[in-house]
Design a protein around this motif. Structure first.
Motif, PDB file in Angstrom:
ATOM      1  N   PRO A  33       0.969  -1.183  -0.061  1.00  0.00           N
ATOM      2  CA  PRO A  33      -0.084  -0.226   0.065  1.00  0.00           C
ATOM      3  C   PRO A  33       0.928   1.128   0.085  1.00  0.00           C
ATOM      4  O   PRO A  33       1.710   1.301   0.604  1.00  0.00           O
ATOM      5  CB  PRO A  33      -0.651  -0.259   1.363  1.00  0.00           C
ATOM      6  CG  PRO A  33      -0.743  -1.266   1.826  1.00  0.00           C
ATOM      7  CD  PRO A  33       0.532  -1.958   0.920  1.00  0.00           C
ATOM      8  N   TYR A  37      -0.792   1.812   5.047  1.00  0.00           N
ATOM      9  CA  TYR A  37      -1.866   1.290   5.663  1.00  0.00           C
ATOM     10  C   TYR A  37      -1.935  -0.161   5.438  1.00  0.00           C
ATOM     11  O   TYR A  37      -2.476  -0.439   4.236  1.00  0.00           O
ATOM     12  CB  TYR A  37      -3.288   2.145   5.791  1.00  0.00           C
ATOM     13  CG  TYR A  37      -4.327   1.308   6.560  1.00  0.00           C
ATOM     14  CD1 TYR A  37      -4.282   1.417   7.825  1.00  0.00           C
ATOM     15  CD2 TYR A  37      -5.200   0.880   5.935  1.00  0.00           C
ATOM     16  CE1 TYR A  37      -5.298   0.663   8.621  1.00  0.00           C
ATOM     17  CE2 TYR A  37      -6.350   0.147   6.585  1.00  0.00           C
ATOM     18  CZ  TYR A  37      -6.298   0.114   7.874  1.00  0.00           C
ATOM     19  OH  TYR A  37      -7.299  -0.361   8.635  1.00  0.00           O
ATOM     20  N   TYR A  38      -1.431  -1.149   6.247  1.00  0.00           N
ATOM     21  CA  TYR A  38      -1.407  -2.776   5.622  1.00  0.00           C
ATOM     22  C   TYR A  38      -3.007  -3.313   6.134  1.00  0.00           C
ATOM     23  O   TYR A  38      -3.120  -4.475   6.012  1.00  0.00           O
ATOM     24  CB  TYR A  38      -0.503  -3.298   6.384  1.00  0.00           C
ATOM     25  CG  TYR A  38       1.058  -2.838   5.894  1.00  0.00           C
ATOM     26  CD1 TYR A  38       1.510  -3.488   4.626  1.00  0.00           C
ATOM     27  CD2 TYR A  38       1.646  -1.776   6.346  1.00  0.00           C
ATOM     28  CE1 TYR A  38       2.667  -3.169   4.266  1.00  0.00           C
ATOM     29  CE2 TYR A  38       2.544  -1.489   5.646  1.00  0.00           C
ATOM     30  CZ  TYR A  38       3.157  -2.131   4.489  1.00  0.00           C
ATOM     31  OH  TYR A  38       4.578  -1.883   4.000  1.00  0.00           O
ATOM     32  N   GLY A  39      -3.893  -2.414   6.707  1.00  0.00           N
ATOM     33  CA  GLY A  39      -5.207  -3.007   7.313  1.00  0.00           C
ATOM     34  C   GLY A  39      -6.101  -3.740   6.133  1.00  0.00           C
ATOM     35  O   GLY A  39      -6.664  -4.503   6.230  1.00  0.00           O
ATOM     36  N   ASN A  40      -6.105  -3.311   4.722  1.00  0.00           N
ATOM     37  CA  ASN A  40      -6.499  -3.734   3.678  1.00  0.00           C
ATOM     38  C   ASN A  40      -5.819  -4.975   2.916  1.00  0.00           C
ATOM     39  O   ASN A  40      -6.473  -5.438   1.977  1.00  0.00           O
ATOM     40  CB  ASN A  40      -7.118  -2.666   2.861  1.00  0.00           C
ATOM     41  CG  ASN A  40      -7.999  -1.693   3.429  1.00  0.00           C
ATOM     42  OD1 ASN A  40      -8.973  -2.035   4.269  1.00  0.00           O
ATOM     43  ND2 ASN A  40      -7.737  -0.465   3.073  1.00  0.00           N
TER      44      ASN A  40
END
Length: 69
Positions: A33, A37-40
């Motif tokens: 990303p 942000y690696y949340g997705n």
């Protein structure tokens, strides 16, 4: 007393680890990303990336140890 397990022992290694992460992600076809942000990111992709980073770091350490003895 909190123990931060993500703290680097050698602070100058941060750039090298980041570069390794991007190289391995490219080899695996995983998109990092742009916003950080690696949340997705899919759990499977994050695991593959982390596992391959660990594998490469272990290989590097084994090569260094083999050269010393």
């Amino acid at each position: 007393m909190a123990n931060n397990r993500n703290q680097l022992v050698v602070q100058n290694a941060r750039a090298a680890l980041e570069q390794m992460k991007f190289e391995i992600a490219q080899e695996l076809g995983i998109e990092i990303p742009a916003d950080g942000y690696y949340g997705n990111m899919l759990t499977r992709d994050a695991g593959r990336l982390g596992g391959n980073i660990t594998r490469r770091l272990v290989q590097m350490a084994e090569q260094q140890l083999a050269g010393r003895f």
